[in-house]
Design a protein around this motif. Structure first.
Motif, PDB file in Angstrom:
ATOM      1  N   VAL A 297      64.021  59.244   5.624  1.00 49.52           N
ATOM      2  CA  VAL A 297      62.689  58.673   5.869  1.00 49.52           C
ATOM      3  C   VAL A 297      61.837  59.585   5.077  1.00 49.52           C
ATOM      4  CG1 VAL A 297      60.714  58.157   7.441  1.00 49.52           C
ATOM      5  CG2 VAL A 297      63.277  57.777   8.328  1.00 49.52           C
TER       6      VAL A 297
ATOM      7  N   LEU B 199      59.336  61.280  12.759  1.00 48.46           N
ATOM      8  CA  LEU B 199      60.444  60.461  12.162  1.00 48.46           C
ATOM      9  C   LEU B 199      61.708  61.447  11.432  1.00 48.46           C
ATOM     10  CD1 LEU B 199      58.228  57.614  10.557  1.00 48.46           C
ATOM     11  CD2 LEU B 199      59.688  57.515  12.724  1.00 48.46           C
TER      12      LEU B 199
ATOM     13  N   VAL C  79      63.908  54.560   4.630  1.00 45.26           N
ATOM     14  CA  VAL C  79      62.706  53.974   4.740  1.00 45.26           C
ATOM     15  C   VAL C  79      61.670  54.937   4.029  1.00 45.26           C
ATOM     16  CG1 VAL C  79      60.604  53.591   6.302  1.00 45.26           C
ATOM     17  CG2 VAL C  79      63.168  53.128   7.119  1.00 45.26           C
TER      18      VAL C  79
ATOM     19  N   ILE D 110      57.377  55.298   3.718  1.00 47.36           N
ATOM     20  CA  ILE D 110      56.006  54.806   4.026  1.00 47.36           C
ATOM     21  C   ILE D 110      54.868  55.197   3.142  1.00 47.36           C
ATOM     22  CG2 ILE D 110      54.546  54.573   5.840  1.00 47.36           C
ATOM     23  CD1 ILE D 110      56.854  55.114   7.894  1.00 47.36           C
TER      24      ILE D 110
ATOM     25  N   LEU E 197      49.592  54.906  15.043  1.00 48.99           N
ATOM     26  CA  LEU E 197      51.273  54.800  15.146  1.00 48.99           C
ATOM     27  C   LEU E 197      51.835  56.095  15.656  1.00 48.99           C
ATOM     28  CD1 LEU E 197      53.801  53.585  13.759  1.00 48.99           C
ATOM     29  CD2 LEU E 197      53.301  54.438  11.639  1.00 48.99           C
TER      30      LEU E 197
ATOM     31  N   LEU F 137      54.426  56.486  18.549  1.00 55.02           N
ATOM     32  CA  LEU F 137      55.860  57.189  18.512  1.00 55.02           C
ATOM     33  C   LEU F 137      56.186  58.206  19.336  1.00 55.02           C
ATOM     34  CD1 LEU F 137      55.950  57.107  14.592  1.00 55.02           C
ATOM     35  CD2 LEU F 137      57.535  55.725  16.335  1.00 55.02           C
TER      36      LEU F 137
END
Lengths: 324, 193
Positions: A206, A230, A263, A265, A315, A319
Motif C-alpha cells: 500500500v 494501512l 493499492v 491512494i 478515514l 480505520l
C-alpha cells in the motif's frame, strides 16, 4: 530464439541484498539469453553470490572500487571485460549509478544505448527495447541499427517482475581494476541515508501519497498516519518535494520512484503526467481531490471528489476504530 | 537563440551555438560528441554544468558520456555544489539520501532541479546580452563527420510508434461527508484491511 549471453549490471541496497531493480533485470534476462551473468562494483560481492545466483546469474564479475565514485572505474573495467568475454547485451537499471556507468561505457566503446526502456524483446538477433516518450502515453519501439555489439540498454524500475529462478550461488570472479586516470578521481567522502520506518516505497503493498492539495507541510502527517494504519509507505508528488515539505526519497514519478503496489491512494494530487508514470501500474488506485477535472481521476478505480482535509481525518478515524 | 540570450542575460560571458541540419535525429552519444567538441573549442574549461536529463526522452546519459569523451570525472545528480581549492564537491542524490562526492577539476557536474533558485535577468543584463559574443558553428566546424550524428549516426531505428492502452477510470463520487466509508469498503473488498 534467445541471445547467447547477457550481462546485468548489479547493485546492492545493503550488504548481501541486491536492489529490486537488479532482480527484475536478472529475471527478464533469463528469458532473453542462455547464459546470464552479473557485473558488480562495490563492497562485499561474496554476500551477493547467493541471491544473484538464485535469480539467474551464473557468475558475478566483481570490482572493488574502494571509495571511488564507481562510474568511471566501473566503465573502464567493464569495457575490458566485454572485450574478453563478448556478451551479446549488457543491461542496466535506470538508477543513478546505472546511468553513469552505462553512459561512460557507451562513450568508451562508441556504442549506442537504448534508454528509459520499459519492454524488452528478443527475436533471433533482433533486440527491441520499448520506451514511453513524453511522460507515458506514446510508446516507441526501437532496435539497434547495424552490427552493434554488445547491445547496451537501460531499463526503468518495475518494467519487469522479479522472480527467483532457483539457481545456486553465482561464482564470484574478481575483476582487475583498470586505471581511469583523471576521470577516476571522484571519491565518495560521506554517505547519508535517511532513517526509514515501515516498508520501502518500491516494495510496499500500500502506498499513500500526498500532493499540493494537502495545503501545507504540516498536513503531510495525514498521509503518514494513513500509510502507517494501512502498513504501507508514504509517498509524495514532485510539487511537495520541490516545496521542501518532504525529502526527495518520498518522491513518486518519472524523476522519483516507480511503484506498483496493490493499492495507491493519491491525496491532493492533481495527476501530472510525470507523476502518473510512476504509479499508473498500481493494481488499484484511489484518488481524493477537490477538483473534479483533475487528471488523476482518469486513472483512478475509486475517485473521491472532496476535500482531503475532511475525507482523510474521517478515514483515519474509521480505520483506527476498526483496529480496536 | 532565445534560450542563449536568456543565459547571457543571466550572466554568462559568451555562448557557442551548434546549429546544423545534419543534427536532426542525433542520439544521446552523438549529442555528447558534439558537446565535447564544442567544449574543447571553448578552451580552458574547468567545469561543465548540465541538467540530469531531458523531459522528452529521459535518457539521462549525456553528462556521463560527455565526461568520458573529455576524460573527466562526472559528478552527477548533484543537489548542492561547492567549488574551492581546485576541487568540486557535491551532495549527490541517492535512492536513500545523499552522498558527499569530491573530485579535482576539471569535471562535469549534472544538477537536479531545485539545486538553486534561478536569478531573474536584470534590465542591465538583458541589454548587455545583446553585445555578448555568440559563436555559431556547424558540425563540420567542430571537426566532426556528419555520419557520426543525426539519424545515420544514431545506430538505432524506430520500428513502431503507438498510443499506450489507457487505463480506465472506475467509480467517481462526490464527498457528502461519508466518502471515507466508500474507501473503507473498497479496501475491505481488496482484503487490505
Amino acid at each position: 530464439m534467445a541471445l547467447s549471453k547477457v550481462w546485468v549490471f548489479a547493485e546492492a541496497d545493503s550488504p548481501g541484498k541486491p536492489t529490486s531493480l537488479t532482480l527484475e533485470l536478472l529475471t527478464k534476462a533469463r528469458e532473453m539469453a542462455g547464459t546470464v551473468e552479473a557485473f558488480y562494483a562495490g563492497a562485499d560481492p561474496d554476500g551477493l553470490a547467493g541471491p544473484l545466483g538464485e535469480f539467474g546469474a551464473a557468475t558475478v564479475y566483481a570490482l572493488d572500487t574502494g571509495d571511488s565514485l564507481i562510474g568511471a572505474p566501473a566503465a573502464a573495467a567493464l569495457a575490458e571485460l566485454i572485450g574478453e568475454h563478448q556478451p551479446d547485451a549488457v543491461v542496466f537499471g535506470a538508477s543513478y549509478d546505472g546511468r553513469d556507468v552505462c553512459g561512460r561505457l557507451s562513450a568508451r566503446l562508441d556504442l549506442p544505448v537504448l534508454s528509459n526502456g520499459m519492454t524488452w524483446e528478443v527475436d533471433g538477433d533482433t533486440v527491441t527495447v520499448g520506451t514511453a516518450i513524453f511522460g507515458g502515453n506514446t510508446l516507441v519501439d526501437a532496435v539497434y541499427a547495424g552490427a552493434v555489439a554488445p547491445k547496451l540498454a537501460i531499463f526503468r524500475p518495475k518494467s519487469f517482475t522479479a522472480e527467483p529462478g532457483g539457481g545456486g550461488p553465482a561464482q564470484v570472479v574478481a575483476v582487475k581494476s583498470v586505471d581511469a586516470g583523471h576521470a577516476g578521481e571522484a571519491r565518495v567522502l560521506d554517505v547519508h541515508e535517511a532513517e526509514q520506518e515501515g516498508p520501502k516505497l518500491e516494495e510496499a503493498a500500500v502506498v499513500v501519497s500526498g500532493g499540493r492539495g494537502l495545503g501545507g507541510a504540516e498536513n503531510y502527517q495525514l498521509v503518514e498516519s494513513l500509510a502507517k494504519l494501512l502498513k504501507g509507505a508514504a509517498g509524495a508528488s514532485r510539487a511537495i518535494v520541490d516545496a521542501g515539505w518532504v525529502p526527495y526519497s518520498h518522491q513518486v514519478g518519472q524523476t522519483g520512484k516507480t511503484v506498483k503496489p496493490k493499492v495507491y491512494i493519491a491525496a491532493g494530487i492533481s495527476g501530472a503526467t510525470q507523476h502518473m508514470v510512476g504509479m499508473k501500474g498500481s493494481d488499484n488506485i484511489i484518488a481524493i481531490n477537490k477538483d473534479p477535472e483533475a487528471a488523476i481521476f482518469t486513472i483512478a478505480d475509486l475517485g473521491i471528489v472532496g476535500d482531503v482535509h475532511k475525507v482523510m481525518p474521517k478515514l483515519i478515524e474509521a480505520l483506527k476504530a476498526r483496529q480496536g | 537563440m532565445q534560450g542563449i540570450r536568456s543565459a547571457l542575460a543571466m550572466g554568462a560571458a559568451k555562448a557557442i551555438l551548434v546549429s546544423d541540419d545534419v543534427l536532426a535525429g542525433t542520439d544521446a552519444l552523438g549529442t555528447a560528441k558534439v558537446l565535447a567538441a564544442a567544449i574543447r573549442r571553448a578552451g580552458e574549461v574547468d567545469l561543465v554544468l548540465t541538467a540530469t536529463e531531458s523531459t522528452d526522452g529521459y535518457t539521462g546519459t549525456v553528462p556521463a558520456q560527455v565526461a568520458e569523451l573529455l576524460g573527466w570525472p562526472s559528478l552527477t545528480f548533484a543537489k548542492a555544489v561547492d567549488i574551492g581549492d581546485g576541487k568540486v564537491k557535491i551532495e549527490r542524490q541517492t535512492e536513500k539520501g545523499y552522498n558527499v562526492v569530491e573530485a579535482p577539476l576539471p569535471a562535469v557536474v549534472s544538477v537536479t532541479a531545485g539545486v538553486v533558485e534561478p536569478r531573474y535577468p536584470s534590465f542591465k543584463g538583458i541589454m548587455a546580452a545583446k553585445n555578448k559574443p555568440v559563436d555559431e558553428v556547424s558540425v563540420a566546424d567542430l571537426g566532426l563527420d556528419a555520419g557520426q550524428v543525426g539519424w545515420a549516426g544514431a545506430r538505432q531505428e524506430i520500428t513502431d510508434v503507438r498510443q499506450a492502452e489507457e487505463r480506465e477510470a472506475g467509480e467517481k463520487i462526490e464527498d457528502e461527508g461519508d466518502a471515507h466509508e466508500k474507501i473503507v469498503a473498497f479496501l475491505e473488498q481488496l482484503k487490505v484491511i
